[in-house]
Design a protein around this motif. Structure first.
Motif, PDB file in Angstrom:
ATOM      1  N   VAL A 155       0.857  -1.182   0.000  1.00 25.90           N
ATOM      2  CA  VAL A 155       0.000   0.000   0.000  1.00 25.90           C
ATOM      3  C   VAL A 155       0.902   1.245   0.000  1.00 25.90           C
ATOM      4  O   VAL A 155       1.615   1.497   0.978  1.00 25.90           O
ATOM      5  N   LYS A 156       0.822   1.998  -1.099  1.00 32.33           N
ATOM      6  CA  LYS A 156       1.597   3.241  -1.181  1.00 32.33           C
ATOM      7  C   LYS A 156       0.646   4.424  -1.059  1.00 32.33           C
ATOM      8  O   LYS A 156      -0.541   4.319  -1.387  1.00 32.33           O
ATOM      9  N   PRO A 157       1.135   5.535  -0.537  1.00 32.96           N
ATOM     10  CA  PRO A 157       0.255   6.701  -0.311  1.00 32.96           C
ATOM     11  C   PRO A 157      -0.515   7.087  -1.573  1.00 32.96           C
ATOM     12  O   PRO A 157       0.050   7.153  -2.674  1.00 32.96           O
ATOM     13  N   ARG A 158      -1.824   7.296  -1.358  1.00 33.18           N
ATOM     14  CA  ARG A 158      -2.708   7.765  -2.428  1.00 33.18           C
ATOM     15  C   ARG A 158      -2.753   6.829  -3.633  1.00 33.18           C
ATOM     16  O   ARG A 158      -2.993   7.244  -4.754  1.00 33.18           O
ATOM     17  N   GLN A 159      -2.507   5.542  -3.405  1.00 27.35           N
ATOM     18  CA  GLN A 159      -2.606   4.546  -4.480  1.00 27.35           C
ATOM     19  C   GLN A 159      -3.392   3.338  -3.985  1.00 27.35           C
ATOM     20  O   GLN A 159      -3.475   3.075  -2.783  1.00 27.35           O
ATOM     21  N   ASP A 160      -3.985   2.641  -4.932  1.00 27.52           N
ATOM     22  CA  ASP A 160      -4.727   1.429  -4.562  1.00 27.52           C
ATOM     23  C   ASP A 160      -3.753   0.326  -4.139  1.00 27.52           C
ATOM     24  O   ASP A 160      -2.632   0.231  -4.668  1.00 27.52           O
ATOM     25  N   PRO A 161      -4.155  -0.502  -3.187  1.00 27.50           N
ATOM     26  CA  PRO A 161      -3.295  -1.617  -2.767  1.00 27.50           C
ATOM     27  C   PRO A 161      -3.036  -2.583  -3.914  1.00 27.50           C
ATOM     28  O   PRO A 161      -3.882  -2.795  -4.789  1.00 27.50           O
ATOM     29  N   ILE A 162      -1.851  -3.167  -3.917  1.00 31.20           N
ATOM     30  CA  ILE A 162      -1.475  -4.188  -4.903  1.00 31.20           C
ATOM     31  C   ILE A 162      -1.280  -5.494  -4.145  1.00 31.20           C
ATOM     32  O   ILE A 162      -0.581  -5.536  -3.128  1.00 31.20           O
ATOM     33  N   ILE A 163      -1.901  -6.576  -4.642  1.00 34.22           N
ATOM     34  CA  ILE A 163      -1.901  -7.858  -3.939  1.00 34.22           C
ATOM     35  C   ILE A 163      -1.136  -8.902  -4.759  1.00 34.22           C
ATOM     36  O   ILE A 163      -1.342  -9.040  -5.967  1.00 34.22           O
ATOM     37  N   TYR A 164      -0.267  -9.629  -4.069  1.00 32.72           N
ATOM     38  CA  TYR A 164       0.508 -10.702  -4.706  1.00 32.72           C
ATOM     39  C   TYR A 164       0.427 -11.948  -3.829  1.00 32.72           C
ATOM     40  O   TYR A 164       0.319 -11.859  -2.606  1.00 32.72           O
ATOM     41  N   GLN A 165       0.536 -13.102  -4.473  1.00 38.02           N
ATOM     42  CA  GLN A 165       0.572 -14.364  -3.748  1.00 38.02           C
ATOM     43  C   GLN A 165       1.721 -15.215  -4.274  1.00 38.02           C
ATOM     44  O   GLN A 165       2.081 -15.129  -5.458  1.00 38.02           O
ATOM     45  N   THR A 166       2.301 -16.026  -3.379  1.00 34.69           N
ATOM     46  CA  THR A 166       3.390 -16.901  -3.806  1.00 34.69           C
ATOM     47  C   THR A 166       3.460 -18.116  -2.905  1.00 34.69           C
ATOM     48  O   THR A 166       2.936 -18.115  -1.791  1.00 34.69           O
ATOM     49  N   ASN A 167       4.111 -19.156  -3.411  1.00 35.81           N
ATOM     50  CA  ASN A 167       4.395 -20.352  -2.620  1.00 35.81           C
ATOM     51  C   ASN A 167       5.840 -20.289  -2.136  1.00 35.81           C
ATOM     52  O   ASN A 167       6.717 -19.753  -2.825  1.00 35.81           O
ATOM     53  N   GLY A 168       6.087 -20.856  -0.964  1.00 38.13           N
ATOM     54  CA  GLY A 168       7.417 -20.810  -0.396  1.00 38.13           C
ATOM     55  C   GLY A 168       7.580 -19.605   0.509  1.00 38.13           C
ATOM     56  O   GLY A 168       6.638 -18.844   0.746  1.00 38.13           O
ATOM     57  N   ALA A 169       8.802 -19.426   1.003  1.00 35.54           N
ATOM     58  CA  ALA A 169       9.083 -18.344   1.941  1.00 35.54           C
ATOM     59  C   ALA A 169       9.694 -17.121   1.275  1.00 35.54           C
ATOM     60  O   ALA A 169       9.717 -16.038   1.863  1.00 35.54           O
ATOM     61  N   ASP A 170      10.195 -17.278   0.064  1.00 42.84           N
ATOM     62  CA  ASP A 170      10.883 -16.174  -0.613  1.00 42.84           C
ATOM     63  C   ASP A 170       9.900 -15.285  -1.374  1.00 42.84           C
ATOM     64  O   ASP A 170       8.869 -15.754  -1.882  1.00 42.84           O
ATOM     65  N   LEU A 171      10.241 -14.009  -1.450  1.00 42.85           N
ATOM     66  CA  LEU A 171       9.462 -13.096  -2.285  1.00 42.85           C
ATOM     67  C   LEU A 171       9.576 -13.506  -3.746  1.00 42.85           C
ATOM     68  O   LEU A 171      10.655 -13.875  -4.214  1.00 42.85           O
ATOM     69  N   SER A 172       8.461 -13.436  -4.454  1.00 41.09           N
ATOM     70  CA  SER A 172       8.515 -13.683  -5.892  1.00 41.09           C
ATOM     71  C   SER A 172       9.168 -12.479  -6.573  1.00 41.09           C
ATOM     72  O   SER A 172       9.354 -11.414  -5.962  1.00 41.09           O
ATOM     73  N   SER A 173       9.508 -12.639  -7.843  1.00 39.26           N
ATOM     74  CA  SER A 173      10.136 -11.527  -8.579  1.00 39.26           C
ATOM     75  C   SER A 173       9.196 -10.328  -8.646  1.00 39.26           C
ATOM     76  O   SER A 173       9.639  -9.173  -8.532  1.00 39.26           O
ATOM     77  N   GLU A 174       7.892 -10.570  -8.784  1.00 37.90           N
ATOM     78  CA  GLU A 174       6.921  -9.466  -8.791  1.00 37.90           C
ATOM     79  C   GLU A 174       6.889  -8.760  -7.439  1.00 37.90           C
ATOM     80  O   GLU A 174       6.817  -7.527  -7.375  1.00 37.90           O
ATOM     81  N   MET A 175       6.929  -9.530  -6.379  1.00 34.62           N
ATOM     82  CA  MET A 175       6.938  -8.937  -5.039  1.00 34.62           C
ATOM     83  C   MET A 175       8.173  -8.075  -4.822  1.00 34.62           C
ATOM     84  O   MET A 175       8.089  -6.970  -4.255  1.00 34.62           O
ATOM     85  N   ARG A 176       9.321  -8.559  -5.252  1.00 37.32           N
ATOM     86  CA  ARG A 176      10.554  -7.787  -5.060  1.00 37.32           C
ATOM     87  C   ARG A 176      10.495  -6.465  -5.822  1.00 37.32           C
ATOM     88  O   ARG A 176      10.917  -5.413  -5.328  1.00 37.32           O
ATOM     89  N   ARG A 177       9.975  -6.539  -7.043  1.00 39.31           N
ATOM     90  CA  ARG A 177       9.876  -5.306  -7.834  1.00 39.31           C
ATOM     91  C   ARG A 177       8.950  -4.301  -7.148  1.00 39.31           C
ATOM     92  O   ARG A 177       9.237  -3.090  -7.107  1.00 39.31           O
ATOM     93  N   ALA A 178       7.821  -4.794  -6.614  1.00 42.52           N
ATOM     94  CA  ALA A 178       6.872  -3.899  -5.955  1.00 42.52           C
ATOM     95  C   ALA A 178       7.483  -3.290  -4.696  1.00 42.52           C
ATOM     96  O   ALA A 178       7.342  -2.081  -4.448  1.00 42.52           O
ATOM     97  N   ILE A 179       8.168  -4.082  -3.900  1.00 42.02           N
ATOM     98  CA  ILE A 179       8.765  -3.571  -2.662  1.00 42.02           C
ATOM     99  C   ILE A 179       9.882  -2.570  -2.957  1.00 42.02           C
ATOM    100  O   ILE A 179      10.083  -1.608  -2.201  1.00 42.02           O
ATOM    101  N   ASN A 180      10.577  -2.773  -4.047  1.00 37.98           N
ATOM    102  CA  ASN A 180      11.664  -1.847  -4.391  1.00 37.98           C
ATOM    103  C   ASN A 180      11.161  -0.447  -4.745  1.00 37.98           C
ATOM    104  O   ASN A 180      11.951   0.499  -4.829  1.00 37.98           O
ATOM    105  N   THR A 181       9.843  -0.303  -4.937  1.00 38.72           N
ATOM    106  CA  THR A 181       9.295   1.011  -5.300  1.00 38.72           C
ATOM    107  C   THR A 181       8.707   1.747  -4.098  1.00 38.72           C
ATOM    108  O   THR A 181       8.237   2.877  -4.249  1.00 38.72           O
ATOM    109  N   ILE A 182       8.721   1.117  -2.918  1.00 39.05           N
ATOM    110  CA  ILE A 182       8.098   1.774  -1.765  1.00 39.05           C
ATOM    111  C   ILE A 182       9.010   2.864  -1.201  1.00 39.05           C
ATOM    112  O   ILE A 182      10.218   2.882  -1.449  1.00 39.05           O
ATOM    113  N   GLY A 183       8.408   3.775  -0.470  1.00 38.58           N
ATOM    114  CA  GLY A 183       9.141   4.829   0.220  1.00 38.58           C
ATOM    115  C   GLY A 183       8.489   5.110   1.553  1.00 38.58           C
ATOM    116  O   GLY A 183       7.536   4.420   1.963  1.00 38.58           O
ATOM    117  N   PRO A 184       8.946   6.117   2.271  1.00 35.59           N
ATOM    118  CA  PRO A 184       8.325   6.479   3.549  1.00 35.59           C
ATOM    119  C   PRO A 184       6.824   6.719   3.388  1.00 35.59           C
ATOM    120  O   PRO A 184       6.383   7.324   2.405  1.00 35.59           O
TER     121      PRO A 184
END
Length: 213
Positions: A155-184
């Motif tokens: 959930v980023k400020p003033r944006q709609d939430p983005i939802i991802y699902q994955t199997n295992g304990a590691d972030l998927s490539s989509e999850m990593r890309r999304a997290i790399n765009t977050i800020g304060p």
């Protein structure tokens, strides 16, 4: 001592006697319960009887080991699983004692990401992580849980939430890309976390809500 104040000596033939009734002592080495899925060390002793002459069994589960040191493996929740100790006394095998134990599941672990289960941390710290962990707190046994699936909501400020699902304990490539765009001001939520421990059961564990600063 005779009535005349002098000691008298009486001789008898060889005598046999038993000072106390044979008994066995069974004690868990870690706590007063046995846990499913992990080796439970148990010590057994019977005063006056050599340890190598003891036989130890458990009602539900299995025991391995010898000479007073055993490992119990159990698989069924119970309030009265019985450990029975028998041994050789005067050439005869007899039951020396029984002890009841509670059998419990290992407690649920707590989910963590970036070393936290909730609260706030820097966006840099969140971006540096790539795995969800399931950890046991204040548990004396060496028990490992593995996360098998989870859902991530970004959930980023003033944006709609983005939802991802994955199997295992590691972030998927989509999850990593999304997290790399977050800020304060962003929030990352891990939910529907499933972990599997030594007992093989799937556990739904706590969600993680982290605010980036």
């Amino acid at each position: 001592m005779g009535t005349d104040g002098k000691p008298k000596t009486y001789k008898t033939g060889p005598q046999t006697y038993q000072v106390a009734k044979p008994s066995a002592v069974v004690s868990p080495d870690k706590m007063n319960v046995l846990y499913i899925g992990v080796p439970n060390p148990v010590s057994v002793s019977a005063p006056g009887i050599p340890k190598e002459k003891l036989h130890v069994s458990i009602g539900q589960g299995s025991l391995s080991g010898s000479n007073g040191h055993y490992t119990a493996m159990v698989n069924t929740i119970s309030d009265n699983d019985v450990v029975t100790v028998s041994g050789e006394v005067n050439g005869k095998n007899m039951v020396l004692g029984t002890t009841k134990f509670r059998v419990k599941r290992i407690p649920d672990p707590k989910a963590q990401f970036a070393g936290k289960s909730d609260g706030s941390t820097s966006s840099v710290n969140i971006k540096a992580q790539n795995r969800v962990f399931a950890k046991l707190d204040n548990f004396d046994f060496d028990a490992t849980f593995n996360v098998t699936r989870f859902t991530l909501i970004v959930v980023k400020p003033r944006q709609d939430p983005i939802i991802y699902q994955t199997n295992g304990a590691d972030l998927s490539s989509e999850m990593r890309r999304a997290i790399n765009t977050i800020g304060p001001g962003s929030t990352v939520i891990f939910k529907d976390i499933i972990a599997v421990g030594p007992d093989g059961t799937q556990r739904g564990i706590n969600s993680i809500v982290l605010s980036a600063n």
